[in-house]
Design a protein around this motif. Structure first.
Motif, PDB file in Angstrom:
ATOM      1  N   THR A 171       0.974  -0.997   0.114  1.00 48.89           N
ATOM      2  CA  THR A 171       0.131   0.031   0.066  1.00 48.89           C
ATOM      3  C   THR A 171       0.828   1.268  -0.029  1.00 48.89           C
ATOM      4  O   THR A 171       1.570   1.350   0.871  1.00 48.89           O
ATOM      5  N   PRO A 172       0.993   1.988  -1.108  1.00 48.86           N
ATOM      6  CA  PRO A 172       1.838   3.089  -1.037  1.00 48.86           C
ATOM      7  C   PRO A 172       1.744   4.107   0.043  1.00 48.86           C
ATOM      8  O   PRO A 172       0.901   4.535   0.549  1.00 48.86           O
ATOM      9  N   GLY A 173       2.969   4.533   0.617  1.00 49.81           N
ATOM     10  CA  GLY A 173       3.006   5.271   1.659  1.00 49.81           C
ATOM     11  C   GLY A 173       2.576   4.774   3.018  1.00 49.81           C
ATOM     12  O   GLY A 173       2.874   5.425   4.097  1.00 49.81           O
ATOM     13  N   LEU A 174       2.127   3.491   3.176  1.00 53.26           N
ATOM     14  CA  LEU A 174       1.470   2.956   4.467  1.00 53.26           C
ATOM     15  C   LEU A 174       2.969   2.959   5.460  1.00 53.26           C
ATOM     16  O   LEU A 174       2.777   3.353   6.659  1.00 53.26           O
ATOM     17  N   ARG A 175       3.984   2.587   4.838  1.00 53.43           N
ATOM     18  CA  ARG A 175       5.110   2.384   6.053  1.00 53.43           C
ATOM     19  C   ARG A 175       5.629   3.787   6.367  1.00 53.43           C
ATOM     20  O   ARG A 175       6.516   3.880   7.439  1.00 53.43           O
ATOM     21  N   GLY A 176       5.251   4.797   5.851  1.00 54.22           N
ATOM     22  CA  GLY A 176       5.562   6.208   6.432  1.00 54.22           C
ATOM     23  C   GLY A 176       4.980   6.425   7.534  1.00 54.22           C
ATOM     24  O   GLY A 176       5.565   7.297   8.558  1.00 54.22           O
ATOM     25  N   LEU A 177       3.932   5.553   8.225  1.00 54.57           N
ATOM     26  CA  LEU A 177       3.445   5.769   9.338  1.00 54.57           C
ATOM     27  C   LEU A 177       4.340   5.096  10.484  1.00 54.57           C
ATOM     28  O   LEU A 177       4.372   5.509  11.842  1.00 54.57           O
ATOM     29  N   GLN A 178       5.461   4.483  10.150  1.00 57.07           N
ATOM     30  CA  GLN A 178       6.575   4.079  11.159  1.00 57.07           C
ATOM     31  C   GLN A 178       7.361   5.309  11.516  1.00 57.07           C
ATOM     32  O   GLN A 178       8.103   4.938  12.554  1.00 57.07           O
ATOM     33  N   ASP A 179       7.221   6.311  10.870  1.00 61.05           N
ATOM     34  CA  ASP A 179       7.993   7.388  11.328  1.00 61.05           C
ATOM     35  C   ASP A 179       7.486   7.828  12.842  1.00 61.05           C
ATOM     36  O   ASP A 179       6.386   8.012  13.017  1.00 61.05           O
ATOM     37  N   PRO A 180       8.551   8.265  13.680  1.00 66.45           N
ATOM     38  CA  PRO A 180       8.301   8.547  15.243  1.00 66.45           C
ATOM     39  C   PRO A 180       6.954   9.436  15.319  1.00 66.45           C
ATOM     40  O   PRO A 180       6.299   9.297  16.116  1.00 66.45           O
TER      41      PRO A 180
END
Length: 337
Positions: A171-180
């Protein structure tokens, strides 16, 4: 018998084969495992488990066969990923077997029938056993935090625990939610609606040390129940394939275990961890426990090992614990971290 069935299933499209498997399980054709060795009983985040071997999310996306998988011998079953609205996922073909590597590449993209349908199934016939609900955001969502909050509200009355999946590579961009910063806000929003249901966060294996430290700090400060380490990887360790998507199976075992060990160190072993990635044997499960996991999950191991994999893992794990003089699963957790 399994060798014959697998040979037939491997002749057809992987996604079609999976659908046939789910349908067979719905018809009650799944095997049953014997009672667990008492040595394997354990607790994670206050949840009592008959054994520490769980089914990872992705197998039963729509809560169609959690009871059948519990009867197969899993100590807990994770349903999903489910999203607030149904979605078809990415274009087909989107699952690829790498038989020589005992691996799978998928780029499914959270295909599921929506959280309401999954919750209705569980509410109508809740099997006995520990069931977690893995929640995600719709691909076209304009407010992903709101999607996770909606998912939490929807599942909190039927889930023994909730997993916030922010680590799918499809899912594009989903892993950005791992940013603190993003993760801090997300955890606060989800925990505000989870009530007393434990909340886990599922992370990626493709993280450097700074990212691991940041996620660990936010998870501890945010008081989540634990982390699931890890999802599929975008890397291709010793695998040659032109297909994009997340890699799971045997090649993921070593890198995911190293990331698991790094999270155990970063959290000071103060946060429960579930180890996933390449688990297919009792020795794999034992190594994950020693690296810091309090429980493990598998999925791709079933594809290549069949339904007997679960029982054999439990037998071998109990034998390893006894061989090394341990009286409980908890005694070995994190010894190599």
């Amino acid at each position: 018998m399994f060798d014959l069935i697998r040979s037939a299933l491997f002749r057809i499209d992987p996604e079609r084969a999976h659908e046939l498997t789910i349908t067979a399980l719905e018809w009650g054709l799944g095997p049953r495992d014997r009672l667990d060795d008492p040595l394997l009983a354990t607790t994670i985040a206050g949840i009592q488990l008959p054994n520490p071997v769980g089914l990872a999310a992705g197998f039963d996306k729509d809560a169609r066969v959690p009871g059948a998988m519990l009867r197969l011998g899993f100590g807990f079953v994770e349903v999903g990923t489910v999203t607030p609205r149904p979605q078809v996922g990415n274009a087909k073909p989107r699952i690829f077997r790498l038989v020589a590597d005992k691996a799978v590449i998928n780029r499914l993209g959270f295909n599921n029938g929506g959280v309401a349908a999954a919750v209705a199934r569980l509410g109508a016939k809740r099997p006995t056993g520990v069931i977690g609900l893995n929640i995600g955001a719709n691909k076209d969502s304009v407010d992903r935090v709101a999607d996770y909050v909606a998912g939490t509200i929807a599942v909190r009355n039927v889930a023994d625990y909730i997993t916030v999946n922010i680590s799918s590579p499809n899912t594009p961009g989903l892993r950005g939610l791992q940013d603190p910063g993003e993760l801090t806000a997300l955890i606060a929003a989800v925990l505000g609606e989870a009530r007393r249901v434990p909340v886990f966060v599922k992370v990626a294996p493709d993280l450097d040390h700074d990212a691991i430290d940041g996620i660990a700090r936010v998870a501890l400060d945010g008081k989540v129940a634990g982390l699931i380490v890890s999802n599929t990887t975008l890397a291709r360790p010793d695998v040659a394939s032109p297909e994009g998507g997340g890699l799971s199976g045997a090649p993921l075992f070593a890198p995911s275990t190293e990331v698991l060990r790094a999270f155990a160190r970063a959290t000071g072993k103060a946060l429960p961890l579930i180890g996933a990635g390449g688990v297919a044997t009792g020795a794999h499960a034992y190594a994950k426990l020693r690296a810091g996991a309090s429980a493990v999950q598998l999925y791709t191991g079933l594809v290549y090992g069949g339904p007997g994999t679960v029982g054999q893992i439990k037998i071998d794990l109990a034998n390893l614990l006894r061989r090394d003089g341990f009286a409980a699963v908890a005694d070995v957790v994190g010894l190599d971290a």
